[in-house]
Write a protein that holds these residues in place. Structure first.
Motif, PDB file in Angstrom:
ATOM      1  N   HIS A  26       0.837  -1.205   0.000  1.00 44.48           N
ATOM      2  CA  HIS A  26       0.000   0.000   0.000  1.00 44.48           C
ATOM      3  C   HIS A  26       0.873   1.257   0.000  1.00 44.48           C
ATOM      4  N   ALA A  27       1.957   1.236   0.743  1.00 48.47           N
ATOM      5  CA  ALA A  27       2.884   2.373   0.749  1.00 48.47           C
ATOM      6  C   ALA A  27       3.435   2.622  -0.649  1.00 48.47           C
ATOM      7  N   GLU A  28       3.795   1.563  -1.340  1.00 43.75           N
ATOM      8  CA  GLU A  28       4.305   1.696  -2.708  1.00 43.75           C
ATOM      9  C   GLU A  28       3.242   2.302  -3.620  1.00 43.75           C
ATOM     10  N   ALA A  29       1.997   1.872  -3.463  1.00 47.26           N
ATOM     11  CA  ALA A  29       0.910   2.406  -4.289  1.00 47.26           C
ATOM     12  C   ALA A  29       0.675   3.884  -4.016  1.00 47.26           C
ATOM     13  N   LEU A  30       0.895   4.310  -2.775  1.00 44.24           N
ATOM     14  CA  LEU A  30       0.716   5.718  -2.421  1.00 44.24           C
ATOM     15  C   LEU A  30       1.875   6.581  -2.890  1.00 44.24           C
ATOM     16  N   GLY A  31       3.001   5.965  -3.232  1.00 45.10           N
ATOM     17  CA  GLY A  31       4.199   6.732  -3.566  1.00 45.10           C
ATOM     18  C   GLY A  31       5.100   6.962  -2.377  1.00 45.10           C
ATOM     19  N   ALA A  32       4.818   6.270  -1.271  1.00 42.18           N
ATOM     20  CA  ALA A  32       5.610   6.414  -0.040  1.00 42.18           C
ATOM     21  C   ALA A  32       6.799   5.464  -0.101  1.00 42.18           C
ATOM     22  N   ARG A  33       7.816   5.841  -0.875  1.00 39.10           N
ATOM     23  CA  ARG A  33       8.906   4.933  -1.184  1.00 39.10           C
ATOM     24  C   ARG A  33      10.032   4.925  -0.156  1.00 39.10           C
ATOM     25  N   ASP A  34       9.947   5.813   0.831  1.00 40.11           N
ATOM     26  CA  ASP A  34      10.915   5.783   1.934  1.00 40.11           C
ATOM     27  C   ASP A  34      10.480   4.810   3.022  1.00 40.11           C
ATOM     28  N   THR A  35       9.283   4.281   2.886  1.00 44.03           N
ATOM     29  CA  THR A  35       8.666   3.493   3.957  1.00 44.03           C
ATOM     30  C   THR A  35       8.896   2.006   3.749  1.00 44.03           C
ATOM     31  N   HIS A  36       9.377   1.362   4.800  1.00 46.26           N
ATOM     32  CA  HIS A  36       9.482  -0.098   4.823  1.00 46.26           C
ATOM     33  C   HIS A  36       9.026  -0.582   6.188  1.00 46.26           C
ATOM     34  N   VAL A  37       7.992  -1.399   6.202  1.00 41.89           N
ATOM     35  CA  VAL A  37       7.388  -1.880   7.440  1.00 41.89           C
ATOM     36  C   VAL A  37       7.933  -3.258   7.786  1.00 41.89           C
ATOM     37  N   VAL A  38       8.391  -3.411   8.999  1.00 36.44           N
ATOM     38  CA  VAL A  38       8.790  -4.708   9.540  1.00 36.44           C
ATOM     39  C   VAL A  38       7.838  -5.092  10.659  1.00 36.44           C
ATOM     40  N   SER A  39       7.545  -4.148  11.546  1.00 38.98           N
ATOM     41  CA  SER A  39       6.644  -4.360  12.674  1.00 38.98           C
ATOM     42  C   SER A  39       5.442  -3.432  12.510  1.00 38.98           C
ATOM     43  N   PRO A  40       4.253  -3.954  12.212  1.00 31.37           N
ATOM     44  CA  PRO A  40       3.103  -3.105  11.901  1.00 31.37           C
ATOM     45  C   PRO A  40       2.698  -2.138  13.005  1.00 31.37           C
ATOM     46  N   ASP A  41       3.121  -2.388  14.244  1.00 33.61           N
ATOM     47  CA  ASP A  41       2.729  -1.510  15.343  1.00 33.61           C
ATOM     48  C   ASP A  41       3.696  -0.344  15.553  1.00 33.61           C
ATOM     49  N   GLY A  42       4.828  -0.333  14.838  1.00 39.67           N
ATOM     50  CA  GLY A  42       5.792   0.742  14.997  1.00 39.67           C
ATOM     51  C   GLY A  42       6.892   0.460  15.985  1.00 39.67           C
ATOM     52  N   TYR A  43       6.844  -0.720  16.619  1.00 38.40           N
ATOM     53  CA  TYR A  43       7.902  -1.105  17.558  1.00 38.40           C
ATOM     54  C   TYR A  43       9.231  -1.149  16.813  1.00 38.40           C
ATOM     55  N   ASP A  44      10.300  -0.676  17.443  1.00 36.09           N
ATOM     56  CA  ASP A  44      11.602  -0.625  16.789  1.00 36.09           C
ATOM     57  C   ASP A  44      11.985  -1.975  16.202  1.00 36.09           C
ATOM     58  N   ALA A  45      12.360  -1.983  14.942  1.00 31.36           N
ATOM     59  CA  ALA A  45      12.778  -3.195  14.248  1.00 31.36           C
ATOM     60  C   ALA A  45      13.808  -2.812  13.202  1.00 31.36           C
ATOM     61  N   GLU A  46      14.802  -3.653  13.019  1.00 33.53           N
ATOM     62  CA  GLU A  46      15.856  -3.370  12.057  1.00 33.53           C
ATOM     63  C   GLU A  46      15.267  -3.233  10.649  1.00 33.53           C
ATOM     64  N   GLY A  47      15.618  -2.145   9.989  1.00 34.43           N
ATOM     65  CA  GLY A  47      15.154  -1.921   8.629  1.00 34.43           C
ATOM     66  C   GLY A  47      13.825  -1.216   8.513  1.00 34.43           C
ATOM     67  N   GLN A  48      13.175  -0.906   9.622  1.00 32.74           N
ATOM     68  CA  GLN A  48      11.881  -0.229   9.570  1.00 32.74           C
ATOM     69  C   GLN A  48      12.093   1.275   9.450  1.00 32.74           C
ATOM     70  N   THR A  49      11.595   1.859   8.367  1.00 28.39           N
ATOM     71  CA  THR A  49      11.809   3.283   8.125  1.00 28.39           C
ATOM     72  C   THR A  49      10.563   3.921   7.525  1.00 28.39           C
ATOM     73  N   SER A  50      10.530   5.226   7.650  1.00 30.02           N
ATOM     74  CA  SER A  50       9.609   6.066   6.896  1.00 30.02           C
ATOM     75  C   SER A  50      10.262   7.442   6.830  1.00 30.02           C
ATOM     76  N   SER A  51       9.529   8.442   6.421  1.00 34.37           N
ATOM     77  CA  SER A  51      10.069   9.799   6.332  1.00 34.37           C
ATOM     78  C   SER A  51       8.953  10.788   6.603  1.00 34.37           C
ATOM     79  N   ALA A  52       9.313  12.030   6.842  1.00 39.06           N
ATOM     80  CA  ALA A  52       8.299  13.063   7.051  1.00 39.06           C
ATOM     81  C   ALA A  52       7.407  13.186   5.821  1.00 39.06           C
ATOM     82  N   TYR A  53       8.026  13.094   4.654  1.00 34.53           N
ATOM     83  CA  TYR A  53       7.244  13.160   3.414  1.00 34.53           C
ATOM     84  C   TYR A  53       6.249  12.002   3.343  1.00 34.53           C
ATOM     85  N   ASP A  54       6.720  10.791   3.572  1.00 31.60           N
ATOM     86  CA  ASP A  54       5.848   9.620   3.455  1.00 31.60           C
ATOM     87  C   ASP A  54       4.719   9.635   4.472  1.00 31.60           C
ATOM     88  N   LEU A  55       5.036   9.982   5.709  1.00 28.82           N
ATOM     89  CA  LEU A  55       4.006   9.990   6.743  1.00 28.82           C
ATOM     90  C   LEU A  55       2.925  11.015   6.426  1.00 28.82           C
TER      91      LEU A  55
END
Length: 452
Positions: A216-245
């Motif tokens: 869904h992030a890819e479809a929105l154009g939120a290309r800085d976002t990679h979800v590892v833990s859906p709840d937001g708990y710290d996880a290696e490789g989990q990122t987003s950006s101010a633009y994406d959010l």
């Protein structure tokens, strides 16, 4: 949660009563399972530090390096415009435009017009950072259409096994039934990771949910976002950006259910069985009443708490905190005919949680004063397939009608009963429902092309 632990959300008044309902502590026999990453880090740290301690060393050579603030990458995504890929503050002031607020400490922030998509100003907009619970906006935007609000689900023990230690929680109990409406209140109002895990279980599990969120992030154009833990708990490789959010929040705020949950200040949440023994009733016991307890939003800027005043016209959206992400916040507010979105990520936290809200309020104030007096430095891109042909007010591939409703979304509309204490932002939502639900995608048809 006010306890200030990883995954917590410092929103409500502190105290043992608050934490009793907002902190989930896994059973003893599951702590080893849910804390493997933490245990591994602890083991490595012990292996490194033990020789130094035994030798009597008292200094930490890496301390000086750790004190240096991180710098944004020199090359970042240019989705939404070339200037948004540049490090530092990007703004084009025109005659009479106020200067960007001084003393902003956030590593990344953005101010955008929610209707037109114009980015009025930004600072390291595409810096990929840990998002904390602001990623729950993407979780909700992905899953809200899937389940009807009155669907009842009985929580299983295994639904909560992967819940991170010291996660923020609304207070869900295994072997207790909850409606989907209850669970979304848990996600939005208390930022409950337990509610996220239960909804993810209903959706087929955490891995499937993370995969769908990334799609869904890819479809929105939120290309800085990679979800590892859906709840937001710290996880290696989990990122987003101010633009994406900001992009994700804009998408979510078009959905009536998302808008309503995001603006809910407090609600009643089901607790234990009301009768003696508080045990699960048998089928032949007949209907049983549930105790309920009040839950209040962790969004300090929505209601005004901890020394902050409510921000005029604020209608959500989501706050977050983890030890890695620091404090994060995305907010939407309206003044007059203008609606702005602001995201602030990881400000200095020397002054505590209020800093992220204060900087958000300063940027909203600036945006309302500067709108029409600055040249946009970029745009929020439309979701994939959202371009509308001339004369057609409905984007291709979008099933929403002119009123902003959608097939499959109306079932997720939260029922009028069961929630109370909605803040003054509800007035904003009622007044701007057409703007946020329809005009965002439908009126402005000249969309930019996503670029990397």
């Amino acid at each position: 949660m006010s306890c200030g632990r990883p995954g917590g959300h410092p929103g409500a008044a502190p105290g043992l009563t608050e934490c009793r309902h907002t902190l989930y502590v896994p059973p003893v026999d599951t702590i080893r399972h849910t804390s493997r990453r933490t245990a591994a880090r602890t083991t490595v740290a012990a292996a490194v530090l033990l020789p130094a301690l035994l030798s009597g060393a008292t200094t930490a050579p890496a301390a000086a390096d750790e004190a240096k603030p991180p710098k944004p990458p020199e090359n970042m995504s240019t989705v939404g415009g070339e200037r948004l890929g540049l490090p530092g503050t990007q703004v084009a002031l025109g005659p009479g435009a106020p200067k960007v607020p001084k003393k902003l400490t956030a590593r990344s922030w953005i101010v955008a017009d929610a209707e037109s998509g114009d980015v009025l100003a930004a600072h390291n907009a595409h810096w990929r950072l840990a998002p904390a619970s602001t990623i729950k906006m993407l979780f909700a935007d992905t899953l809200l259409p899937k389940f009807e609000a009155d669907t009842v689900y009985e929580v299983r023990r295994e639904d909560l096994l992967e819940l991170g230690t010291n996660s923020s929680a609304v207070g869900i109990e295994e072997d207790h039934p909850y409606t989907v409406h209850d669970l979304w209140n848990g996600v939005f109002v208390r930022s409950g990771n337990d509610a996220v895990h239960v909804l993810a279980a209903m959706n087929g599990g955490l891995e499937k949910t993370a995969r769908e969120m990334n799609e869904h992030a890819e479809a929105l154009g939120a290309r800085d976002t990679h979800v590892v833990s859906p709840d937001g708990y710290d996880a290696e490789g989990q990122t987003s950006s101010a633009y994406d959010l900001t992009l994700i929040a804009r998408s979510g705020m078009q959905k009536p259910a998302f808008r309503a949950y995001a603006a809910t200040a407090e609600a009643d949440f089901p607790g234990e069985w009301a009768e003696e023994g508080k045990k699960k009733p048998k089928e032949d016991d007949g209907p049983r009443e549930r105790e309920h307890f009040a839950i209040g939003t962790t969004n300090r800027l929505l209601i005004g708490s901890h020394g902050l005043e409510p921000y005029e016209g604020l209608a959500g959206v989501k706050n977050g905190f983890t030890s890695e992400a620091g404090y994060t916040f995305t907010g939407v507010a309206q003044r007059g005919e203008r609606t702005l979105l602001v995201t602030v990520m990881h400000p200095d936290d020397d002054e505590g949680a209020n800093r992220v809200y204060e900087e958000t309020a300063d940027l909203l104030d600036w945006g309302f004063a500067a709108a029409g007096k600055v040249t946009p430095v970029g745009e929020l891109v439309p979701p994939r397939g959202a371009q509308a042909p001339p004369g057609d007010p409905t984007p291709v591939g979008d099933e929403k009608n002119a009123e902003g409703t959608a097939a499959g979304l109306t079932a997720s509309e939260p029922p009028a009963s069961g929630a109370s204490g909605v803040s003054t932002a509800v007035g904003l939502i009622a007044a701007t429902g057409t703007v946020l639900a329809a005009a965002v995608w439908f009126v402005h048809r000249r969309w930019p092309t996503a670029r990397d």
